[in-house]
Enzyme design. Structure first.
Site, short mmCIF file in Angstrom:
data_model
loop_
_atom_site.label_atom_id
_atom_site.label_comp_id
_atom_site.label_asym_id
_atom_site.label_seq_id
_atom_site.Cartn_x
_atom_site.Cartn_y
_atom_site.Cartn_z
N ASP A 101 9.64 -16.91 10.40
CA ASP A 101 10.75 -16.83 9.45
C ASP A 101 12.03 -17.22 10.19
O ASP A 101 12.35 -16.63 11.22
CB ASP A 101 10.85 -15.39 8.93
N ASP A 197 14.76 -18.76 5.49
CA ASP A 197 15.39 -17.77 4.63
C ASP A 197 16.67 -18.30 3.99
O ASP A 197 17.53 -18.84 4.70
CB ASP A 197 15.72 -16.54 5.50
N GLU A 249 13.33 -21.26 1.45
CA GLU A 249 13.54 -20.31 0.35
C GLU A 249 14.87 -20.69 -0.28
O GLU A 249 15.91 -20.63 0.36
CB GLU A 249 13.59 -18.87 0.87
N HIS A 322 7.51 -10.11 -0.30
CA HIS A 322 8.14 -8.87 0.16
C HIS A 322 9.42 -8.53 -0.60
O HIS A 322 9.98 -7.46 -0.40
CB HIS A 322 8.43 -8.98 1.66
N ASP A 323 9.93 -9.46 -1.41
CA ASP A 323 11.13 -9.19 -2.22
C ASP A 323 10.78 -8.93 -3.68
O ASP A 323 11.65 -8.52 -4.46
CB ASP A 323 12.07 -10.41 -2.21
#
Ligand code: ISL
Ligand code: CA
Length: 550
Positions: A101, A197, A249, A322-323
């Site tokens: 990430d 991210d 993302e 995870h969000d």
């Protein structure tokens, strides 16, 4: 056709691991790298070919690792650099790549750059961040303002996320150099690529103008100004020199805007995560409320992306991460039809064109958590939103259910390995509570059950990997105003076609397949045991799904 050019990253099936919640080996209640190594045989048994790891760098964990204090160090909570090297080596033995990430829109406030920058305007790192005498009207993603001035500071710094995540100033060329250097450090170790991210937020609009009333900060900043220039520089200087996968993302992307990043001739990124499906269950009261999705809207939005990108760029598909709270609790039924609806959603996720991502526990049909009180929450977004609502005088009873439904901690409760006290996750009390349904929903019991969600995923991943049609084929929606069933074919010249039927409702439904030649239809997958009765192909039971080879 560009879309059909074969690459390993298009044919990959990615498993997303939230290390904090996967497997604890040293008894501190927090998952670690050794835990992932211990579970590599299980991960391999899923058939996945890559792992995306949420951040494991040194961090004060204000946003659970999305606040990085040292980009080249492993946080001691997760282990050591030796552990990481061991993970890379052990994964490679099993043909699994490790995707890391990249969190470079912001750092932690404990990063040495910020520690120096905050002290004085003369610091060589001052210009690594964004400072103003007066804030503009920007709101943080995590409530409420995006500007903070601490007691010992003479100016405000910008943070699009929490106060402890100051935004980097990409207009300073040194920041860009630092990021490239960090990327090379990990790539030279042999990682398989990057998930980036909120990458489309790194370049801020010139002059930081106020965001217009009613517009979300993500849409205002997203893709602004020099974003494409930064991506092209990154591609030329770093990415193009390695055989890796890259996925950005990018909140607020549309297919048209996305192509400016993922069309190969743009030389930026290979693919991105879009969010268009993720607000379909937002209720009338907004983000922290829920509703049943409108099936027509789901079909329209996803097929708009397929048509927009097919042959022009490449997609990445997911139903949770995870969000995002657990898919079976949002788009399926986590009660009576948990198993059926989790399989139905699996069939959706793994039969889209693009690279599929499976989030840990999705393969078990893990559900949202039955929260008892906000005291159990650990997520900075949930905690801040809760405090913000309290300050405004809102009553807990009015928003507790909505937050319990939407909150990010739902997907972060410990992975359910077995029926024992802490679900086999840890010998100690886990950092987030274990879902009580782990006595039934867990790897050990699903592994033995041929009809489990887990074994459905395994078979589906295997089929997908061997079928070029499911990876590269075009998608045609059928019966496209059906408000319960989503039906489509996947076709690729010279290869067998597939027909996929998905009942997105907990009631019987029928689908019109006029014009589809079903003469040689062979049922390969269903979530009901008696589904092979071809004459009822158009009548589906609650949450029923079927996949035929035509
Ligand atoms: O999580 C969200 C909604 O609940 C999003 O608004 C999310 O904040 C946004 O998608 C960005 O997410 C990424 O960056 C954040 C981090 O908290 C998330 O975990 C990460 O995936 C800041 O680094
Ligand atoms: Ca641990």
């Amino acid at each position: 056709m560009k879309n059909l050019e074969r690459f390993w990253w298009k044919e990959a099936v990615v498993y997303q691991i939230y290390p904090r919640s996967y497997k604890d080996t040293n008894g501190d209640g927090i998952g670690d790298i050794k835990g992932i190594i211990e579970k590599l045989d299980y991960i391999q048994s899923l058939g996945v070919t890559a792992i995306w790891l949420n951040p494991i760098y040194k961090s004060p964990m204000d946003d659970m690792g999305y606040d990085i204090a040292d980009y080249k160090a492993i946080d001691p909570l997760f282990g050591t650099m030796d552990d990481f090297d061991e993970l890379l080596a052990q994964a490679e033995k099993r043909g699994i790549k490790i995707i890391m990430d990249l969190v470079v829109n912001h750092t932690s406030d404990e990063h040495e750059w910020f520690q120096s920058a905050r002290k004085s305007k003369d610091s060589p790192y001052r210009d690594y961040y964004i400072w103003r005498n007066q804030p503009n009207n920007w709101k943080s993603f995590f409530y409420p303002t995006a500007w903070t001035k601490r007691d010992d500071m003479d100016q405000y710094y910008l943070h699009l996320f929490s106060q402890r995540q100051p935004d980097l100033n990409w207009d300073n060329p040194k920041v860009e150099q630092e990021v490239h250097d960090i990327m090379r450090f990990w790539l030279d170790k042999g990682i398989g690529g990057w998930r980036m991210d909120v990458i489309n937020l790194i370049s801020k609009p010139v002059g930081l103008p106020d965001v217009p009333e009613g517009k979300h900060i993500g849409a205002w900043v997203g893709y602004a100004n020099r974003f494409h220039e930064f991506m092209q520089n990154m591609n030329r200087e770093v990415l193009s020199k390695y055989d890796i996968m890259t996925v950005g993302e990018t909140p607020a992307a549309t297919p048209e805007i996305a192509l400016l990043t993922v069309a190969p001739e743009r030389k930026e990124l290979q693919t991105l995560f879009q969010f268009d499906g993720m607000d379909l269950d937002h209720g009338d009261g907004g983000y922290w409320t829920g509703k049943k999705i409108d099936v027509n809207e789901w079909r329209n939005r996803y097929s708009r992306w397929h048509k927009g990108l097919y042959n022009k760029g490449w997609q990445s598909n997911y139903i949770q991460n995870h969000d995002q709270a657990r898919a079976v609790s949002r788009f399926g039924d986590d009660g009576e039809y948990r198993v059926e609806s989790a399989k139905m959603l699996a069939l959706w996720n793994l039969t889209q064109c693009g690279t599929p991502y499976i989030y840990q526990g999705e393969e078990l049909g893990m559900t949202n958590h039955p929260w008892q009180s906000p005291d159990e929450w650990q997520d900075v977004e949930m905690i801040n939103a809760h405090h913000f609502k309290q300050q405004r005088g809102e009553k807990l009873a009015d928003y507790f259910a909505g937050m319990s439904y939407r909150g990010r901690d739902n997907s972060r409760t410990p992975m359910q390995w077995d029926a024992s006290e802490n679900a086999g996750f840890s010998k100690a009390k886990p950092w987030l509570p274990v879902n009580p349904n782990h006595v039934e929903v867990n790897v050990e019991s699903e592994d033995k059950d041929p009809n489990s969600v887990l074994n459905f995923y395994r078979k589906l991943v295997a089929l997908r990997k061997e079928s070029l049609t499911l990876i590269y084929g075009d998608q045609t929606m059928l019966d496209d105003s059906n408000d319960k069933v989503i039906a489509y074919t996947r076709t690729l010249e010279g290869k067998p076609s597939f027909l996929i039927l998905l009942n997105f409702r907990g009631e019987a439904a029928s689908v019109n397949l006029d014009g589809v030649n079903l003469d040689n239809a062979e049922l390969l997958f269903s979530n009901y045991e008696d589904a092979s009765i071809i004459n009822r192909i158009t009548d589906l039971q609650p949450w029923e799904c079927q996949l035929y080879r035509l």
